[in-house]
Design a protein around this motif. Sequence first.
Motif, mmCIF file in Angstrom:
data_model
loop_
_atom_site.group_PDB
_atom_site.id
_atom_site.type_symbol
_atom_site.label_atom_id
_atom_site.label_comp_id
_atom_site.label_asym_id
_atom_site.label_seq_id
_atom_site.Cartn_x
_atom_site.Cartn_y
_atom_site.Cartn_z
ATOM 1 N N ALA A 69 0.823 -1.207 0.000
ATOM 2 C CA ALA A 69 0.000 0.000 0.000
ATOM 3 C C ALA A 69 0.858 1.257 0.000
ATOM 4 O O ALA A 69 0.537 2.255 -0.660
ATOM 5 C CB ALA A 69 -0.927 0.008 1.208
ATOM 6 N N SER A 70 1.964 1.220 0.733
ATOM 7 C CA SER A 70 2.857 2.382 0.815
ATOM 8 C C SER A 70 3.395 2.761 -0.561
ATOM 9 O O SER A 70 3.381 3.938 -0.953
ATOM 10 C CB SER A 70 4.012 2.087 1.770
ATOM 11 O OG SER A 70 4.986 3.110 1.707
ATOM 12 N N VAL A 71 3.855 1.769 -1.292
ATOM 13 C CA VAL A 71 4.424 2.029 -2.616
ATOM 14 C C VAL A 71 3.357 2.622 -3.545
ATOM 15 O O VAL A 71 3.586 3.612 -4.246
ATOM 16 C CB VAL A 71 4.996 0.731 -3.224
ATOM 17 C CG1 VAL A 71 5.402 0.956 -4.680
ATOM 18 C CG2 VAL A 71 6.183 0.237 -2.407
ATOM 19 N N GLU A 107 0.776 7.562 -6.084
ATOM 20 C CA GLU A 107 -0.365 8.421 -6.378
ATOM 21 C C GLU A 107 -0.240 9.794 -5.720
ATOM 22 O O GLU A 107 -1.124 10.638 -5.855
ATOM 23 C CB GLU A 107 -1.661 7.747 -5.898
ATOM 24 C CG GLU A 107 -2.012 6.495 -6.694
ATOM 25 C CD GLU A 107 -3.337 5.872 -6.258
ATOM 26 O OE1 GLU A 107 -3.901 6.304 -5.225
ATOM 27 O OE2 GLU A 107 -3.814 4.953 -6.946
ATOM 28 N N GLY A 108 0.839 10.003 -4.996
ATOM 29 C CA GLY A 108 1.056 11.293 -4.351
ATOM 30 C C GLY A 108 0.205 11.523 -3.127
ATOM 31 O O GLY A 108 -0.025 12.672 -2.728
ATOM 32 N N LEU A 109 -0.237 10.451 -2.474
ATOM 33 C CA LEU A 109 -1.088 10.564 -1.289
ATOM 34 C C LEU A 109 -0.288 10.150 -0.055
ATOM 35 O O LEU A 109 -0.285 8.981 0.354
ATOM 36 C CB LEU A 109 -2.344 9.701 -1.461
ATOM 37 C CG LEU A 109 -3.240 10.121 -2.639
ATOM 38 C CD1 LEU A 109 -4.378 9.138 -2.829
ATOM 39 C CD2 LEU A 109 -3.780 11.529 -2.436
ATOM 40 N N GLU A 110 0.397 11.117 0.539
ATOM 41 C CA GLU A 110 1.329 10.828 1.628
ATOM 42 C C GLU A 110 0.638 10.265 2.866
ATOM 43 O O GLU A 110 1.148 9.341 3.511
ATOM 44 C CB GLU A 110 2.092 12.101 2.009
ATOM 45 C CG GLU A 110 3.101 11.873 3.135
ATOM 46 C CD GLU A 110 3.734 13.158 3.622
ATOM 47 O OE1 GLU A 110 4.645 13.084 4.464
ATOM 48 O OE2 GLU A 110 3.312 14.240 3.178
ATOM 49 N N ALA A 111 -0.511 10.838 3.231
ATOM 50 C CA ALA A 111 -1.182 10.376 4.439
ATOM 51 C C ALA A 111 -1.600 8.911 4.312
ATOM 52 O O ALA A 111 -1.531 8.150 5.290
ATOM 53 C CB ALA A 111 -2.401 11.254 4.735
ATOM 54 N N HIS A 112 -2.055 8.540 3.109
ATOM 55 C CA HIS A 112 -2.371 7.130 2.876
ATOM 56 C C HIS A 112 -1.143 6.269 3.148
ATOM 57 O O HIS A 112 -1.205 5.250 3.848
ATOM 58 C CB HIS A 112 -2.818 6.904 1.422
ATOM 59 C CG HIS A 112 -4.227 7.316 1.143
ATOM 60 N ND1 HIS A 112 -4.644 8.612 1.169
ATOM 61 C CD2 HIS A 112 -5.324 6.568 0.804
ATOM 62 C CE1 HIS A 112 -5.931 8.672 0.853
ATOM 63 N NE2 HIS A 112 -6.369 7.433 0.626
#
Length: 435
Positions: free
Chosen positions: A413-415, A420-425
């Motif tokens: 999920a981190s990768v 996608e440029g979604l840091e909080a995710h």
Amino acid sequence: MSELNLTRLYAADAGFESQLDALLAWDESEDAAIHQRVLEIIGRVRREGDAAVLDYTARFDHYEAGSAAALELPRAELKRAWDSLPAEQASALQKAAERVRAYAEHQKADSWRYTEADGTVLGQQVTPLDRAGVYVPGGKAAYPSSVLMNVIPAKVAGVPEIVMVVPTPRGEVNALVLAAAYLSGVDRVFRIGGAQAVAALAYGTQTIPRVDKIVGPGNIYVATAKKLVFGQCGIDMIAGPSEILVISDGLTDPDWIAMDLFSQAEHDEDAQAILISPDAAHLDAVAASIDRLLPTMARREVIAASLGKRGALIQVGDLEQAAEVANRIAPEHLELSVADPEALTRRIRNAGAIFMGRYTAEALGDYCAGPNHVLPTAGTARFSSPLGVYDFQKRSSLIFCSADGADVLGRTASVLARGEGLEAHARSAEFRIKP
């Protein structure tokens, strides 16, 4: 040839596709004036609640209820209707209900889950809707069969509360409809109809409860209202006029075929009845049967209007081509009046209900065969299905991660999240990754 000047199409003709498109065209639901009128009704019901419903009921159904509470029919009245039914009607209604319920029981979806090697658990939880609304027509005709078909699957699904609305023009109630409501287990019944009833179910009023889904047939105002409230609640489908398509190999009694076509044409002037056959002489024989039998029908004017406007006899090269045309039409009801219906059924991809064999009249499905008679129309069988238990059930995904599972899934999920440029995710997943 038919005195009705029934449309005759030939699949071999160069212009067949465009001719078929013209025959199938149906867009009444896009009428701008109706759309605007229904929007006004919905808006007023949202603002004024019971007062608007009472006013519209007096105006359109010519019934002065006096109060919103008087719009509800007590369950005791439903029971009286059931108790007062002639024995023959009660028995027929009971048998139909039992068959619909038995079929619906086979449709119930169950919850499931599985556990992966690292302890992660995935699954699906199936739950019924909290409250369903059922619209039952009460204008031109009464349809107790519609009550059974819409209510029983909801009950089998486990819906705790079912609210039925049915117009009672000039205050007249139909005993068979109320008896069907009692038999099928409707919880509350309100004597309202039209777009105002749909709006009341979708948004709720001071007296009428809001529902999670509205099902059931109605006129163009009801269909338009259902379309416009979708999103506020669920709906079953936007239903158009009734349809029947018969594929005959030429060996079925022409009178049988003619009457099967009548069975849907008699619903209303916009209903569509089509016969496909590779046998030109058979098409002529059915046309002759139509001419001979039509004068004997109680609803002959409606049937004649339907067949004259939207009916057709279509000649094809063989049954394989007949199946191709049927898939293009995607009819609500499809009769396979042929020697080997099983083989032909395997070629059918688009149909609401398939009636297999010469003895399987579509009318049996309307009342008591068991499968639901609420079916996709106007070609929507290409992507939708008959009403069923599954329409009253919701599916929730289940996800449980063990520590090991969170570590494995978190890295993936981190990768993807950072891609996608979604840091909080990404960081949310990374907090659970083992050091």
